[in-house]
Design a protein around this motif. Structure first.
Motif, short mmCIF file in Angstrom:
data_model
loop_
_atom_site.label_atom_id
_atom_site.label_comp_id
_atom_site.label_asym_id
_atom_site.label_seq_id
_atom_site.Cartn_x
_atom_site.Cartn_y
_atom_site.Cartn_z
N TRP A 24 -33.83 10.75 65.33
CA TRP A 24 -34.56 11.60 64.39
C TRP A 24 -36.06 11.44 64.53
N LEU A 43 -36.69 15.28 60.23
CA LEU A 43 -35.67 16.08 60.91
C LEU A 43 -34.72 15.12 61.60
N MET A 56 -27.03 17.71 61.05
CA MET A 56 -28.35 18.15 61.52
C MET A 56 -29.13 18.57 60.29
N SER A 76 -32.81 18.97 57.87
CA SER A 76 -34.23 19.03 57.48
C SER A 76 -34.30 18.58 56.03
N MET A 115 -33.77 17.93 69.92
CA MET A 115 -34.46 18.84 69.01
C MET A 115 -35.55 19.54 69.82
N ILE A 128 -37.08 25.00 64.66
CA ILE A 128 -36.33 23.92 65.29
C ILE A 128 -34.97 24.40 65.78
N PHE A 139 -31.50 22.59 67.14
CA PHE A 139 -30.73 21.37 67.33
C PHE A 139 -29.69 21.62 68.44
N GLU A 193 -30.12 26.29 64.19
CA GLU A 193 -31.53 26.67 64.29
C GLU A 193 -32.07 26.91 62.89
#
Length: 252
Positions: free
Chosen positions: A127, A136, A162, A164, A185, A196, A198, A207
């Protein structure tokens, strides 16, 4: 005689005041130097350098544990970094890059995901982090039973989140096999804010358009933490995450 004593007291008082004054000046000066040094490590550069770390040593990394256990539990073995947490503990073990300068670009971790105990509240993390609102994550663990059932996860699969943490908050889980994986990422800019992507093993999984941009630069982290959200029970076994390499490649 009393007048002389009063004069001596005034002189002593003046000396104490001046000494404290100069000590204060010295402290302010030292703090300014430390702050300036911190700033050099914390400000995102226009074009951060491409980097790739193989874990023959921890050059460019520092411990960033978040627990009361004094043991590091980060072991360098044959070019790999192994981080582990103990059973029945609140261990939160992590390392991060010494510099917080990374912005747009491709972040890559080659990480080994272990077979964790049923319901273990343990996460292997790959991360990036600026602060608690600008974070993230890939976090992989056993997963709560309700999440596993919703994803129809197989008994030998773990759950990869995943996430945020804010601006906006988003957390998307997917089942994942144990063993080695590439977690990536990719950060680009859309309307001056980060977008972003992933990816796991070169396949796009999620996304997200973020609400902040290159004014926020990141540390890069590797971690193994006993976290409540990712399972149903305190870990019943020691769990280890292995890290082969970490790579950062800048692009706009």
């Amino acid at each position: 005689m009393r007048q002389i004593l009063n004069i001596r007291k005034q002189i002593n008082l003046h000396s104490i005041i001046m000494r404290n004054y100069y000590l204060t000046l010295a402290l302010v000066y030292m703090c300014s130097i430390c702050f300036a040094q911190q700033q050099t490590n914390d400000i995102g550069t226009e074009n951060p350098p491409d980097r790739e770390w193989h874990f023959n040593d921890l050059d460019g990394w520092e411990y960033a544990h978040q627990d009361k256990n004094p043991d590091n539990q980060c072991v360098l073995e044959h070019g790999y970094l192994r981080i582990f947490t103990r059973a029945h503990s609140a261990d939160r073990k992590k390392v991060r890059t010494t510099d917080r300068i990374y912005t747009t670009g491709r972040y890559t971790w080659r990480t080994h995901i272990p077979r964790m105990g049923t319901g273990d509240q343990c996460s292997v993390g790959s991360w990036i982090y600026h602060n608690d609102q600008h974070e993230l994550d890939f976090e992989v663990g056993y997963g709560k039973d309700s999440v596993r059932r919703a994803l129809n996860a197989a008994p030998d699969e773990m759950i990869a989140y995943m996430t945020s943490q804010a601006y906006p908050f988003s957390s998307v889980p997917v089942p994942i096999s144990t063993g080695w994986h590439l977690f990536e990422m990719d950060l680009t800019l859309k309307n001056n804010n980060y977008f972003i992507t992933f990816l796991i093993d070169n396949e796009t999984k999620h996304e997200l358009q973020l609400g902040f941009g290159k004014e926020i630069a990141f540390h890069i982290f590797c971690s193994v933490e006993n976290l409540r959200f990712i399972g149903d029970y305190p870990p019943q076994q020691e769990n280890s995450g292995w890290f082969d390499f970490v790579r950062y490649a800048y692009h706009d």
